[in-house]
Design an enzyme around this catalytic site. Structure first.
Site, PDB file in Angstrom:
ATOM      1  N   GLN A 173      -4.680  -5.107   7.125  1.00 27.82           N
ATOM      2  CA  GLN A 173      -5.700  -6.076   6.721  1.00 27.82           C
ATOM      3  C   GLN A 173      -5.746  -7.279   7.649  1.00 27.82           C
ATOM      4  O   GLN A 173      -6.820  -7.797   7.964  1.00 27.82           O
ATOM      5  CB  GLN A 173      -5.443  -6.538   5.279  1.00 27.82           C
ATOM      6  CG  GLN A 173      -5.509  -5.433   4.244  1.00 27.82           C
ATOM      7  CD  GLN A 173      -6.870  -4.770   4.151  1.00 27.82           C
ATOM      8  OE1 GLN A 173      -7.906  -5.386   4.398  1.00 27.82           O
ATOM      9  NE2 GLN A 173      -6.888  -3.495   3.792  1.00 27.82           N
TER      10      GLN A 173
ATOM     11  N   CYS B  77      -4.821   2.529  -3.729  1.00 32.47           N
ATOM     12  CA  CYS B  77      -3.587   3.041  -3.114  1.00 32.47           C
ATOM     13  C   CYS B  77      -2.436   2.056  -3.301  1.00 32.47           C
ATOM     14  O   CYS B  77      -1.579   1.903  -2.421  1.00 32.47           O
ATOM     15  CB  CYS B  77      -3.793   3.349  -1.625  1.00 32.47           C
ATOM     16  SG  CYS B  77      -5.005   4.645  -1.311  1.00 32.47           S
TER      17      CYS B  77
ATOM     18  N   ASP C  60       2.999  -4.385   8.146  1.00 26.16           N
ATOM     19  CA  ASP C  60       1.761  -3.636   7.954  1.00 26.16           C
ATOM     20  C   ASP C  60       0.611  -4.620   8.131  1.00 26.16           C
ATOM     21  O   ASP C  60       0.324  -5.436   7.251  1.00 26.16           O
ATOM     22  CB  ASP C  60       1.741  -3.006   6.560  1.00 26.16           C
ATOM     23  CG  ASP C  60       0.447  -2.280   6.244  1.00 26.16           C
ATOM     24  OD1 ASP C  60      -0.476  -2.304   7.082  1.00 26.16           O
ATOM     25  OD2 ASP C  60       0.345  -1.692   5.147  1.00 26.16           O
TER      26      ASP C  60
ATOM     27  N   HIS D 196       0.862  -1.190   0.000  1.00 25.58           N
ATOM     28  CA  HIS D 196       0.000   0.000   0.000  1.00 25.58           C
ATOM     29  C   HIS D 196       0.896   1.238   0.000  1.00 25.58           C
ATOM     30  O   HIS D 196       2.045   1.191   0.455  1.00 25.58           O
ATOM     31  CB  HIS D 196      -0.860  -0.038   1.272  1.00 25.58           C
ATOM     32  CG  HIS D 196      -1.958   0.958   1.331  1.00 25.58           C
ATOM     33  ND1 HIS D 196      -1.753   2.271   1.708  1.00 25.58           N
ATOM     34  CD2 HIS D 196      -3.297   0.840   1.100  1.00 25.58           C
ATOM     35  CE1 HIS D 196      -2.917   2.912   1.707  1.00 25.58           C
ATOM     36  NE2 HIS D 196      -3.866   2.069   1.333  1.00 25.58           N
TER      37      HIS D 196
ATOM     38  N   LYS E 196     -10.486  -0.600  10.236  1.00 26.43           N
ATOM     39  CA  LYS E 196     -10.619  -1.808   9.431  1.00 26.43           C
ATOM     40  C   LYS E 196     -10.993  -3.022  10.290  1.00 26.43           C
ATOM     41  O   LYS E 196     -11.239  -4.102   9.764  1.00 26.43           O
ATOM     42  CB  LYS E 196      -9.321  -2.087   8.675  1.00 26.43           C
ATOM     43  CG  LYS E 196      -8.980  -1.022   7.627  1.00 26.43           C
ATOM     44  CD  LYS E 196      -7.751  -1.391   6.856  1.00 26.43           C
ATOM     45  CE  LYS E 196      -7.248  -0.250   5.988  1.00 26.43           C
ATOM     46  NZ  LYS E 196      -8.163   0.107   4.894  1.00 26.43           N
TER      47      LYS E 196
END
Length: 429
Positions: free
Chosen positions: A223, A386, A220, A120, A246
């Site tokens: 998700q 993104c 990261d 991302h 999220k």
């Protein structure tokens, strides 16, 4: 739905407001259950005061509610202690904090940062700026045709996918082997927000740490935090970042976890009030962790809402959520793969992936797909998500994307497939 995982839509008021809505954009932001909305409202009704400021009862209750969430987050990701949990605004701010506070301080010209082509923008742009400012070298791990990470560049003797073809565009893709002794940081997405791929983070980090114990690992988890159990000890990472919105929480609140000794050495990204121990006309001395990195008045109600979201997820169980996601993913794969005109990007099996599906219909712009589906009350995402580097690799400018979460059902997938068929009919493809 199975008895172990009943339909959860009744927990989410938006599905009562819009009864026909099929919401398939959870990779962008998730819907909020009653308990999260109530927690935010309750804070304003019963605890609204600034934290760490007053000695009056209301302020103490606000501080307690805020700090209790720090303990909850630490437990949720199996961190050693609450002082390792830094509240930020989102993943972007968390990674910028690492890039500024650690990268700018400890990296030098020629040091290597390893990323991947599926990152991302939040995990690319801060490092590009560091490249411009101090001359670090960025190496992007490619992906192979099934949308999985080509990890043989890092781990050549451990590659399990030697027979898979590596995508070849754009022309500047790195195919050289990387000297792990020159790597200072590996910053990877745990799960791709475009492909749904679950990267083998534990395997990669374990191998790299064995080869070069000084390598730092940033994950990261934007998700993954909502879909699979996270354990920073098992992941063997040094930094982990995620956003609350999220994972059923409010917008405007994120988390940076880092090992305590790294946080002690890092500089804050922003400076000002709240994060100081003392100030004179000549000098400011920063306070202790974790407040050292939390400047000014934070998103107090957002943090409290994040705590309510974690409690909701825990009440279901992350293992059950993961199993539900796997069931939906397998069902969606079977349905979508049966559409011969559909091009799907990402893993074509349900192994090591979640319910994020990016797809194309030949000669149809993704925005048109999304618009026609919206007319049928089906909400999907269209665009580059993104992830323009990944789009360049895939040779496209945009895709349509449907992403599922715990409130979705097989009936939602059926309506998506029917909606895609309607796109074909309306545009006479």
């Amino acid at each position: 739905m199975s008895n172990d995982f009943p339909n959860r839509k009744d927990d989410f008021p938006i599905f009562k407001t819009f009864r026909e809505l099929v919401y398939l954009d959870s990779a962008s932001t998730s819907q909020k259950p009653h308990s999260v909305i109530a927690a935010v409202a309750d804070f304003y009704k019963k605890k609204n005061a600034n934290t760490h400021r007053g000695i009056y009862k209301l302020a103490e209750e606000a501080t307690e509610a805020y700090e209790n969430v720090r303990d909850l987050v630490a437990q949720f990701i199996n961190a050693n202690k609450r002082e390792e949990i830094i509240f930020t605004g989102n993943v972007n701010q968390s990674i910028n904090l690492v890039a500024h506070g650690w990268g700018r301080k400890f990296l030098k010209q020629g040091d290597i940062i390893v990323l991947s082509e599926m990152e991302h923008h939040a995990n690319i742009v801060p490092w590009l700026r560091l490249k411009e400012e101090i001359g670090v070298e960025l190496i992007f791990l490619p992906i192979i045709e099934d949308g999985r990470l080509d990890d043989k560049i890092l781990m050549p003797e451990r590659s399990r996918r030697q027979n898979s073809s590596t995508l070849r565009q754009p022309a500047d893709r790195s195919e050289k082997k990387i000297d792990v002794n020159k790597i200072k940081l590996v910053a990877l997405t745990h799960i791709s927000n475009v492909l749904g791929t679950i990267n083998p983070i534990e395997e990669v980090t374990a191998f790299l740490k064995k080869q070069n114990p000084g390598i730092k690992i940033l994950i990261d988890a934007a998700q993954s935090v909502a879909h699979i159990p996270l354990d920073v000890k098992k992941l063997k990472c040094d930094f982990l970042v995620f956003s609350g919105h999220k994972m059923l929480g409010p917008t405007g609140v994120g988390v940076l976890w880092a090992k305590e000794f790294l946080l002690e050495k890092m500089d804050p990204l922003f400076v000002g009030s709240h994060m100081i121990k003392s100030v004179t006309k000549e000098k400011a001395i920063f306070t202790d962790l974790p407040e050292k990195f939390e400047v000014g008045t934070g998103n107090l109600e957002g943090v409290v809402g994040l705590g309510a979201a974690i409690k909701y997820l825990q009440s279901i169980g992350m293992e059950k959520i993961m199993a539900h996601d796997h069931e939906l993913t397998q069902y969606a794969l079977n349905k979508l793969q049966a559409l011969p005109y559909l091009t799907m990007h990402g893993p074509q099996t349900a192994d090591n992936r979640i319910g994020i599906f990016s797809f194309e219909i030949p000669k149809v712009h993704p925005h048109d797909i999304a618009q026609i589906l919206d007319n049928r009350y089906i909400a999907i995402r269209s665009g580059h998500h993104c992830c323009q580097v990944l789009m360049q690799t895939l040779g496209v400018t945009a895709t349509a994307r449907a992403s599922f979460y715990l409130y979705n059902t097989k009936e939602d997938i059926d309506r998506l497939v029917d909606g895609i068929e309607s796109v074909k009919k309306i545009l006479k493809i």
